[in-house]
Design a protein around this motif. Sequence first.
Motif, PDB file in Angstrom:
ATOM      1  N   GLU A 271       4.885  -4.719   3.871  1.00 37.94           N
ATOM      2  CA  GLU A 271       3.516  -4.546   3.377  1.00 37.94           C
ATOM      3  C   GLU A 271       3.417  -4.944   1.909  1.00 37.94           C
ATOM      4  O   GLU A 271       2.471  -5.604   1.473  1.00 37.94           O
ATOM      5  CB  GLU A 271       3.058  -3.090   3.525  1.00 37.94           C
TER       6      GLU A 271
ATOM      7  N   ASP B 168       1.813  -8.685   0.024  1.00 30.96           N
ATOM      8  CA  ASP B 168       0.564  -8.326  -0.642  1.00 30.96           C
ATOM      9  C   ASP B 168       0.508  -8.998  -2.016  1.00 30.96           C
ATOM     10  O   ASP B 168       1.193  -8.581  -2.952  1.00 30.96           O
ATOM     11  CB  ASP B 168       0.482  -6.800  -0.799  1.00 30.96           C
TER      12      ASP B 168
ATOM     13  N   TRP C  89       3.874   4.027  -3.858  1.00 25.91           N
ATOM     14  CA  TRP C  89       5.155   4.679  -4.095  1.00 25.91           C
ATOM     15  C   TRP C  89       6.206   3.669  -4.545  1.00 25.91           C
ATOM     16  O   TRP C  89       7.017   3.956  -5.439  1.00 25.91           O
ATOM     17  CB  TRP C  89       5.612   5.406  -2.831  1.00 25.91           C
TER      18      TRP C  89
ATOM     19  N   ARG D  63       9.666   6.411   5.290  1.00 22.01           N
ATOM     20  CA  ARG D  63       8.873   6.856   6.433  1.00 22.01           C
ATOM     21  C   ARG D  63       7.789   7.835   5.995  1.00 22.01           C
ATOM     22  O   ARG D  63       6.646   7.776   6.452  1.00 22.01           O
ATOM     23  CB  ARG D  63       9.779   7.472   7.491  1.00 22.01           C
ATOM     24  N   GLU D  64       8.140   8.750   5.078  1.00 24.31           N
ATOM     25  CA  GLU D  64       7.165   9.711   4.583  1.00 24.31           C
ATOM     26  C   GLU D  64       6.080   9.014   3.763  1.00 24.31           C
ATOM     27  O   GLU D  64       4.890   9.341   3.888  1.00 24.31           O
ATOM     28  CB  GLU D  64       7.871  10.773   3.726  1.00 24.31           C
TER      29      GLU D  64
ATOM     30  N   ARG E 148       5.044   6.013   4.129  1.00 21.21           N
ATOM     31  CA  ARG E 148       4.183   5.290   5.077  1.00 21.21           C
ATOM     32  C   ARG E 148       3.275   6.267   5.826  1.00 21.21           C
ATOM     33  O   ARG E 148       2.105   5.973   6.072  1.00 21.21           O
ATOM     34  CB  ARG E 148       5.048   4.491   6.046  1.00 21.21           C
ATOM     35  N   ARG E 149       3.796   7.452   6.148  1.00 26.61           N
ATOM     36  CA  ARG E 149       3.007   8.436   6.889  1.00 26.61           C
ATOM     37  C   ARG E 149       1.796   8.906   6.092  1.00 26.61           C
ATOM     38  O   ARG E 149       0.709   9.100   6.652  1.00 26.61           O
ATOM     39  CB  ARG E 149       3.885   9.646   7.258  1.00 26.61           C
ATOM     40  N   VAL E 150       1.983   9.101   4.784  1.00 25.76           N
ATOM     41  CA  VAL E 150       0.885   9.609   3.955  1.00 25.76           C
ATOM     42  C   VAL E 150       0.075   8.486   3.319  1.00 25.76           C
ATOM     43  O   VAL E 150      -0.801   8.738   2.487  1.00 25.76           O
ATOM     44  CB  VAL E 150       1.421  10.564   2.864  1.00 25.76           C
ATOM     45  N   GLY E 151       0.359   7.248   3.713  1.00 31.02           N
ATOM     46  CA  GLY E 151      -0.415   6.118   3.194  1.00 31.02           C
ATOM     47  C   GLY E 151      -0.136   5.797   1.741  1.00 31.02           C
ATOM     48  O   GLY E 151      -1.030   5.313   1.026  1.00 31.02           O
ATOM     49  N   ALA E 152       1.097   6.065   1.285  1.00 27.86           N
ATOM     50  CA  ALA E 152       1.432   5.878  -0.125  1.00 27.86           C
ATOM     51  C   ALA E 152       2.123   4.556  -0.416  1.00 27.86           C
ATOM     52  O   ALA E 152       2.566   4.308  -1.536  1.00 27.86           O
ATOM     53  CB  ALA E 152       2.314   7.022  -0.611  1.00 27.86           C
TER      54      ALA E 152
END
Length: 231
Positions: free
Chosen positions: A79, A83, A52, A41-42, A44-48
């Motif tokens: 995602e 990809d 990651w 979740r983190e 995804r929140r920071v667009g990593a």
Amino acid sequence: MLSGFYLHYQPIFYLHDLSRVLGYEALPRHPAGWSPHDLLREARRVGAIPVWELRVLERAVEEVLLRTSETLFLNLTPEAFTDTAFAVRVRRAVEGKGVSPTRVCVEVSEQSLYTPEEFGRALEEWVGLGFYVALDDFGTKGSNLDIVLSVKLDFVKLDRVLVGGISRDRQKQRLLTGLVEALSGNGVYPILEGVEDEDDMKWLAGKGWDVGVQGFALARPGSLPCRLERS
């Protein structure tokens, strides 16, 4: 915050020979006590994502594939799985460590939303690059039999909801038996997740199935080497 993560591994054993390990599933951990879902979740929140996920893979390759002869099982987000460019990057990262992609199985959760067409296209790309593909968490929510029967998966991981308490539940016994037979007959290797009860383990062992088993009754996640809990 993501930079502090480390990995634990839970082994997957062959039911018919518990002295043999099929592979190790990589499970991200964090000193702050974050669960894999919290870390995801983190990220995804920071667009990593999927950067990651690539970092997780690279560390797992060094800790598992360069130290053991078993397969690495790695969970991917939708995602990352869909990809094409990410799949190519993963192959380059694995081969850059001197390891064949045939030693990596990417896991994608049944709980993610895919159409059979979308899933089939992504699966063909990963398989074409040399990876194995597993459908994870099968048995939760809608149970995507249309996906399982319409594509050529290597593994299907049957969720703990189908396994927990099976030694005492005749309905689960019939359901799991039918699923294992159907998957095996379709050329898919079943892996039973969430084996946490000794009575359940004894019942499964008595079936004589050629399947993988994973759960606390066998070994808890930890740093390598993971210890078999059963004597």
